[in-house]
Design an enzyme around this catalytic site. Structure first.
Site, mmCIF file in Angstrom:
data_model
loop_
_atom_site.group_PDB
_atom_site.id
_atom_site.type_symbol
_atom_site.label_atom_id
_atom_site.label_comp_id
_atom_site.label_asym_id
_atom_site.label_seq_id
_atom_site.Cartn_x
_atom_site.Cartn_y
_atom_site.Cartn_z
ATOM 1 C CE LYS A 51 -3.731 -2.568 2.120
ATOM 2 N NZ LYS A 51 -4.463 -3.022 3.294
ATOM 3 C CD GLN A 95 -3.520 -4.868 6.219
ATOM 4 O OE1 GLN A 95 -3.611 -3.816 5.588
ATOM 5 N NE2 GLN A 95 -3.874 -6.020 5.694
ATOM 6 C CG ASP A 118 -10.029 -0.854 4.673
ATOM 7 O OD1 ASP A 118 -9.650 -1.300 3.586
ATOM 8 O OD2 ASP A 118 -9.426 -1.038 5.749
#
Ligand code: GUN
Length: 284
Positions: A51, A95, A118
């Site tokens: 990322k 995460q 997200d």
């Protein structure tokens, strides 16, 4: 046709890079994505590095906050609260999975939904199911982007999604439904799975079992999207949820693993970060 997420990602990233290059003169700065990693799970570390690298490629500022696996929930909430209040942070990603002592839902809910790149926050999930503007989870969004890039007509098609996770299966099914596919969701308790999957004109597989979908489960000409990222128990190499070698000759379109959906997830994260940045700046 093998549908390369790597190639589509490269072209999407090139376009985003151009778009972002214009932001400092237009808005005074570039978008800023903050990724929080708790612990040192090797797969999570690798995703987080991916990322950061992709952000750099398009000129998005990336900060990775790495925390000990023993970090308390309170400490993590405090960090999120600081990032929520920071006007120069556009996207926050924690995460997953988190260590067992931390309540994942509590953490996701603590992220300001306008910075939830997200698309996991309950307000974004609710907005998706209410057909309102929202941030869509990166993997399902990547799947739609791939189908569109391949010129796959979705409307009116029989789509079967194997897997009912909040992160992939459910939102993917909803996005396909919104594009007027006739959608069936299958899962571990589905009876006669092969009978159902053989009816699929578009088959999305997200169950996390190496080569679970075999050639007899796929009808000729189907479009097969493989979301799986597994270790092959024999070779230790990455493999998907579908038996690629056996199905590729049969499918009209199929995504490889690696190099299929995976890169698109990261690219759509960048797309979501830019969207969060723009909705803030356009609202100002
Ligand atoms: N872990 C595996 N996939 C994801 C994802 O899409 N987002 C986050 N935050 N964690 C993950």
């Amino acid at each position: 046709m093998i549908l390369s997420g790597k190639e589509l990602s490269a072209s999407m990233k090139a376009a985003m890079r151009e778009q972002v290059a214009d932001f400092p003169s237009r808005y005074g700065r570039v978008p800023h994505l903050v990724v929080i990693l708790v612990g040192d799970d090797p797969a999570s570390c690798s995703y987080v590095r991916g990322k950061a690298k992709a952000s750099e490629e398009v000129g998005i500022k990336n900060t990775t906050i790495t925390l000990e696996s023993t970090t308390s929930q309170e400490k993590l909430l405090e960090i999120i609260s600081g990032l929520n209040a920071d006007d120069e942070v556009d996207g926050i990603l924690v995460q997953l999975p988190l260590p067992g002592h931390i309540d994942e839902s509590r953490i996701i809910e603590a992220i300001d939904h306008s910075k939830d790149v997200d698309g996991f926050h309950p307000l974004n999930v609710a907005a998706l199911w209410n057909k309102q503007p929202c941030t869509v989870a990166c993997t399902p969004l990547g799947i739609i982007r791939m189908l569109d890039a391949a010129g796959v007509e979705i409307a009116g098609k029989r789509a079967v999604v194997i897997g009912r996770s909040q992160i992939v299966g459910l939102p993917a099914a909803k996005l396909l439904l919104d594009r007027n596919a006739t959608v069936t969701i299958c899962h571990s308790r589905t009876k006669n799975l092969a009978e159902i999957t053989r009816q699929a004109e578009i088959l999305v597989v997200a169950i996390g079992r190496p080569r679970f979908v075999t050639a007899d489960m796929v009808s000729p000409g189907a479009v097969v999207i493989d979301v799986g990222v597994n270790r092959d128990p024999e070779t230790g190499k990455l493999c998907g949820d579908v038996d690629f070698a056996a199905i590729e000759p049969k499918a009209s379109v199929i995504t490889p693993v690696p190099g299929g959906v995976g890169p698109m997830t990261i690219t759509c994260l960048l797309e979501n970060t830019i969207s969060c940045f723009l909705s803030k700046h356009k609202a100002l």
